[in-house]
Design a protein around this motif. Structure first.
Motif, PDB file in Angstrom:
ATOM      1  N   VAL A  78      -0.312  -9.606 -11.238  1.00  0.00           N
ATOM      2  CA  VAL A  78      -1.393 -10.499 -11.659  1.00  0.00           C
ATOM      3  C   VAL A  78      -2.495 -10.496 -10.598  1.00  0.00           C
ATOM      4  CG1 VAL A  78      -2.047 -12.875 -12.167  1.00  0.00           C
ATOM      5  CG2 VAL A  78       0.155 -11.999 -12.967  1.00  0.00           C
ATOM      6  N   TYR A  79      -3.718 -10.217 -11.034  1.00  0.00           N
ATOM      7  CA  TYR A  79      -4.872 -10.232 -10.130  1.00  0.00           C
ATOM      8  C   TYR A  79      -5.841 -11.371 -10.454  1.00  0.00           C
ATOM      9  CZ  TYR A  79      -3.343  -5.620  -8.626  1.00  0.00           C
ATOM     10  OH  TYR A  79      -2.605  -4.579  -8.126  1.00  0.00           O
ATOM     11  N   LYS A 138     -17.581  -6.686  -4.112  1.00  0.00           N
ATOM     12  CA  LYS A 138     -16.721  -7.677  -3.485  1.00  0.00           C
ATOM     13  C   LYS A 138     -15.287  -7.196  -3.617  1.00  0.00           C
ATOM     14  CE  LYS A 138     -19.793 -11.540  -4.611  1.00  0.00           C
ATOM     15  NZ  LYS A 138     -19.916 -12.839  -5.334  1.00  0.00           N
ATOM     16  N   SER A 139     -14.815  -6.499  -2.610  1.00  0.00           N
ATOM     17  CA  SER A 139     -13.451  -5.997  -2.634  1.00  0.00           C
ATOM     18  C   SER A 139     -12.497  -7.131  -2.306  1.00  0.00           C
ATOM     19  CB  SER A 139     -13.288  -4.860  -1.618  1.00  0.00           C
ATOM     20  OG  SER A 139     -14.164  -3.800  -1.922  1.00  0.00           O
ATOM     21  N   MET A 140     -11.512  -7.335  -3.182  1.00  0.00           N
ATOM     22  CA  MET A 140     -10.580  -8.443  -2.998  1.00  0.00           C
ATOM     23  C   MET A 140      -9.173  -7.970  -2.641  1.00  0.00           C
ATOM     24  SD  MET A 140     -11.846 -10.726  -6.235  1.00  0.00           S
ATOM     25  CE  MET A 140     -13.594 -11.112  -6.446  1.00  0.00           C
ATOM     26  N   VAL A 141      -8.714  -6.893  -3.287  1.00  0.00           N
ATOM     27  CA  VAL A 141      -7.369  -6.381  -3.043  1.00  0.00           C
ATOM     28  C   VAL A 141      -7.401  -4.862  -3.060  1.00  0.00           C
ATOM     29  CG1 VAL A 141      -4.976  -6.299  -3.840  1.00  0.00           C
ATOM     30  CG2 VAL A 141      -6.324  -8.379  -4.189  1.00  0.00           C
ATOM     31  N   GLY A 186     -11.771  -5.877  -7.411  1.00  0.00           N
ATOM     32  CA  GLY A 186     -12.888  -6.654  -6.887  1.00  0.00           C
ATOM     33  C   GLY A 186     -14.056  -6.666  -7.840  1.00  0.00           C
ATOM     34  N   ARG A 187     -15.131  -7.287  -7.416  1.00  0.00           N
ATOM     35  CA  ARG A 187     -16.333  -7.407  -8.221  1.00  0.00           C
ATOM     36  C   ARG A 187     -17.267  -6.233  -7.933  1.00  0.00           C
ATOM     37  NH1 ARG A 187     -18.934 -11.887 -10.696  1.00  0.00           N
ATOM     38  NH2 ARG A 187     -20.625 -11.030 -11.960  1.00  0.00           N
ATOM     39  N   ASN A 188     -17.773  -5.584  -9.002  1.00  0.00           N
ATOM     40  CA  ASN A 188     -18.734  -4.480  -8.892  1.00  0.00           C
ATOM     41  C   ASN A 188     -18.195  -3.281  -8.112  1.00  0.00           C
ATOM     42  OD1 ASN A 188     -20.840  -5.759 -10.362  1.00  0.00           O
ATOM     43  ND2 ASN A 188     -21.338  -6.988  -8.558  1.00  0.00           N
ATOM     44  N   VAL A 189     -16.870  -3.122  -8.077  1.00  0.00           N
ATOM     45  CA  VAL A 189     -16.272  -1.911  -7.521  1.00  0.00           C
ATOM     46  C   VAL A 189     -16.141  -0.933  -8.680  1.00  0.00           C
ATOM     47  CG1 VAL A 189     -14.315  -0.908  -6.309  1.00  0.00           C
ATOM     48  CG2 VAL A 189     -15.021  -3.255  -5.811  1.00  0.00           C
ATOM     49  N   LYS A 190     -16.894   0.164  -8.653  1.00  0.00           N
ATOM     50  CA  LYS A 190     -17.003   1.031  -9.822  1.00  0.00           C
ATOM     51  C   LYS A 190     -16.880   2.504  -9.450  1.00  0.00           C
ATOM     52  CE  LYS A 190     -21.060  -0.725 -10.577  1.00  0.00           C
ATOM     53  NZ  LYS A 190     -22.398  -1.005 -11.149  1.00  0.00           N
ATOM     54  N   ALA A 191     -16.433   3.281 -10.432  1.00  0.00           N
ATOM     55  CA  ALA A 191     -16.391   4.734 -10.315  1.00  0.00           C
ATOM     56  C   ALA A 191     -16.327   5.306 -11.717  1.00  0.00           C
ATOM     57  CB  ALA A 191     -15.189   5.186  -9.497  1.00  0.00           C
ATOM     58  N   LYS A 192     -16.605   6.577 -11.860  1.00  0.00           N
ATOM     59  CA  LYS A 192     -16.520   7.209 -13.167  1.00  0.00           C
ATOM     60  C   LYS A 192     -15.073   7.256 -13.639  1.00  0.00           C
ATOM     61  CE  LYS A 192     -20.570  10.178 -12.467  1.00  0.00           C
ATOM     62  NZ  LYS A 192     -21.046  11.580 -12.348  1.00  0.00           N
ATOM     63  N   ASP A 248     -11.258  -2.350 -19.520  1.00  0.00           N
ATOM     64  CA  ASP A 248     -11.975  -3.521 -20.043  1.00  0.00           C
ATOM     65  C   ASP A 248     -13.150  -3.946 -19.168  1.00  0.00           C
ATOM     66  OD1 ASP A 248     -10.834  -4.792 -17.848  1.00  0.00           O
ATOM     67  OD2 ASP A 248      -9.600  -6.173 -19.020  1.00  0.00           O
ATOM     68  N   TYR A 249     -13.449  -3.194 -18.117  1.00  0.00           N
ATOM     69  CA  TYR A 249     -14.570  -3.502 -17.202  1.00  0.00           C
ATOM     70  C   TYR A 249     -14.446  -4.928 -16.667  1.00  0.00           C
ATOM     71  CZ  TYR A 249     -19.117  -1.888 -15.431  1.00  0.00           C
ATOM     72  OH  TYR A 249     -20.139  -1.444 -14.621  1.00  0.00           O
ATOM     73  N   TYR A 250     -13.240  -5.272 -16.194  1.00  0.00           N
ATOM     74  CA  TYR A 250     -12.977  -6.620 -15.698  1.00  0.00           C
ATOM     75  C   TYR A 250     -13.950  -7.027 -14.596  1.00  0.00           C
ATOM     76  CZ  TYR A 250     -11.416  -4.947 -11.237  1.00  0.00           C
ATOM     77  OH  TYR A 250     -11.435  -4.383  -9.985  1.00  0.00           O
ATOM     78  N   GLY A 251     -14.417  -6.058 -13.789  1.00  0.00           N
ATOM     79  CA  GLY A 251     -15.253  -6.354 -12.625  1.00  0.00           C
ATOM     80  C   GLY A 251     -16.650  -6.811 -12.951  1.00  0.00           C
ATOM     81  N   PHE A 252     -16.999  -6.797 -14.234  1.00  0.00           N
ATOM     82  CA  PHE A 252     -18.314  -7.260 -14.674  1.00  0.00           C
ATOM     83  C   PHE A 252     -18.319  -8.767 -14.909  1.00  0.00           C
ATOM     84  CE2 PHE A 252     -21.437  -7.809 -18.240  1.00  0.00           C
ATOM     85  CZ  PHE A 252     -22.564  -7.423 -17.547  1.00  0.00           C
ATOM     86  N   ARG A 253     -17.110  -9.384 -14.892  1.00  0.00           N
ATOM     87  CA  ARG A 253     -16.987 -10.793 -15.231  1.00  0.00           C
ATOM     88  C   ARG A 253     -16.145 -11.529 -14.182  1.00  0.00           C
ATOM     89  NH1 ARG A 253     -15.325  -7.719 -19.280  1.00  0.00           N
ATOM     90  NH2 ARG A 253     -13.169  -8.393 -19.049  1.00  0.00           N
ATOM     91  N   ASP A 254     -16.282 -12.843 -14.145  1.00  0.00           N
ATOM     92  CA  ASP A 254     -15.462 -13.663 -13.254  1.00  0.00           C
ATOM     93  C   ASP A 254     -14.266 -14.261 -13.982  1.00  0.00           C
ATOM     94  OD1 ASP A 254     -17.033 -13.358 -10.918  1.00  0.00           O
ATOM     95  OD2 ASP A 254     -18.471 -14.819 -11.691  1.00  0.00           O
ATOM     96  N   GLU A 255     -14.241 -14.139 -15.314  1.00  0.00           N
ATOM     97  CA  GLU A 255     -13.155 -14.700 -16.101  1.00  0.00           C
ATOM     98  C   GLU A 255     -12.514 -13.612 -16.939  1.00  0.00           C
ATOM     99  OE1 GLU A 255     -15.000 -17.783 -18.362  1.00  0.00           O
ATOM    100  OE2 GLU A 255     -14.737 -19.279 -16.779  1.00  0.00           O
TER     101      GLU A 255
END
Length: 295
Positions: free
Chosen positions: A144-145, A35-38, A105-111, A128-135
Motif C-alpha cells: 500500500v502506497y 516529489k519522490s516519496m518511496v 511520488g508526485r510527477n515522477v514520470k517516464a515513458k 492509472d497515472y496515479y502521480g497526477f493526483r493526490d487521491e
C-alpha cells in the motif's frame, strides 16, 4: 518606498504579480515539480514467479513459455485501429505493476517503454497515472502506497489474479490491503459480464472518442488488454461504450478503463505496438506507472 505605494494602482500591480506567482507555483507543483516519496525495490510483494526453464517461442505478435502466453491482433473497427492482447498466465505473480524510475511520488514520470525495459517486461501498458493526483488508492505488488480515497471506481486484483470493482468512497483501503494490485482510474466497463457504461459515459472532460487503454478478465489467469489509437485522421478513437462492447464480445466478465488519451501505450518485447499521440505528434507520453506481464 512609501511614496511608491501611495498610488492605488501600484498596490494593484503588486497584488497581480503575487497572484501570478502563486498560480505559477500551483501549476508547477501539480504538473512539474517531482516529489519522490518511496524508492521501490525492483522486486516487491509476492515472489512466487518462476523463471523460464525452456526457451520461449516468440514472434512479432506472440509469446509463449510454460508460464505466460500472449497473442496480439490488430483490427479496424469504429473507424479506429485497435490492438487486442490475449494473455494467459499460470500464476497471478506474473501480472505486475511498476513505477517510473522505480519511485513512488508526485510527477515522477517516464515513458511506458522505458519503465517496461527497466523491469524486463514481456508485455506492458500504461497504468492509472496515479502521480497526477493526490487521491485514489495505490496498492502495487502487494504494497500500500496511498490510502486516500477518490470518487473513482477502483480495480482490485487479488492474490489469485481475479478482478473486482469497488467504489473507493464506500470501501476503505484497510479492507483491500491484502490484495495484489489496486488501480484507481475507471470507470468500470464490464461487471459480471454486463456492460456498465452507456453512450453518454466519459472520463472527466475527455472527448467522446479517444485513444484508450483498458484491461479485462475472461477467467482465472486469462486476461484481455485493449489499446486503441485515436485523435488522428487514420484512427478516430473509441468511446467507453465501444470499448466495453469489445470486452464483452470477447468474453470478459470484468473490464476496467485505465488512463487513456496521449498516455495510451502498448509495449511488446521492447517495441511500442500502437501509435501514441496527443493529437499533435506521434510519440510516447511520460507516465507515472505501468501494468505489465513478466518475470
Amino acid at each position: 518606498m512609501i511614496k511608491f505605494f501611495s498610488k492605488p494602482y501600484r498596490w494593484a500591480g503588486v497584488f497581480s504579480l503575487l497572484l501570478v506567482g502563486m498560480f505559477t507555483f500551483v501549476l508547477l507543483d501539480a504538473f512539474v515539480i517531482q516529489k519522490s516519496m518511496v524508492i521501490v525495490a525492483s522486486k516487491t510483494g509476492t515472489e512466487t514467479a518462476t523463471a523460464v526453464e525452456v526457451e520461449p517461442v516468440v514472434t512479432e505478435t506472440s509469446y509463449a513459455d510454460e508460464h505466460i502466453e500472449i497473442s496480439i491482433e490488430t483490427l479496424q473497427e469504429y473507424d479506429s485501429t485497435i490492438y487486442v492482447a490475449d494473455i494467459q498466465i499460470s500464476d497471478a505473480s506474473y501480472l505486475k505493476t511498476a513505477f517510473a524510475n522505480s519511485t513512488y511520488g508526485r510527477n515522477v514520470k517516464a515513458k511506458t517503454s522505458d519503465i517496461a525495459a527497466a523491469q524486463n517486461a514481456i508485455f506492458a501498458i500504461n497504468g492509472d497515472y496515479y502521480g497526477f493526483r493526490d487521491e485514489g488508492y495505490v496498492l502495487r505488488n502487494g504494497v500500500v502506497y496511498r490510502d486516500s480515497a477518490s470518487e473513482n471506481e477502483a480495480l482490485v486484483i487479488d492474490k489469485t489474479g481475479n478482478f473486482s470493482i469497488v467504489s473507493e468512497s464506500e470501501v476503505r483501503m484497510t479492507s483491500l490491503s491484502e490484495n495484489w494490485q489496486v488501480l484507481s482510474f475507471g470507470p468500470a466497463l464490464v461487471e459480471n459480464g454486463t456492460i456498465t457504461v452507456d453512450s453518454s459515459s466519459e472520463v472527466g472532460q475527455a472527448k467522446e472518442s479517444n485513444p484508450r487503454t483498458a484491461i479485462g478478465q475472461i477467467s482465472a489467469g486469462h486476461y484481455l488488454v485493449i489499446v486503441s489509437d485515436g485523435r488522428t485522421d487514420e484512427s478516430e478513437g473509441l468511446s467507453l461504450l465501444e470499448l466495453a462492447q469489445e470486452f464483452q464480445e470477447r468474453g470478459c466478465t470484468v473490464a476496467y478503463n485505465l488512463d487513456g488519451g496521449g498516455s495510451s501505450t502498448m509495449v511488446f518485447n521492447g517495441e511500442v505496438i500502437n501509435n501514441p499521440t496527443d493529437g499533435r505528434s506521434i510519440e510516447e507520453r511520460e507516465v507515472s506507472d505501468i501494468v505489465y506481464f513478466g518475470y
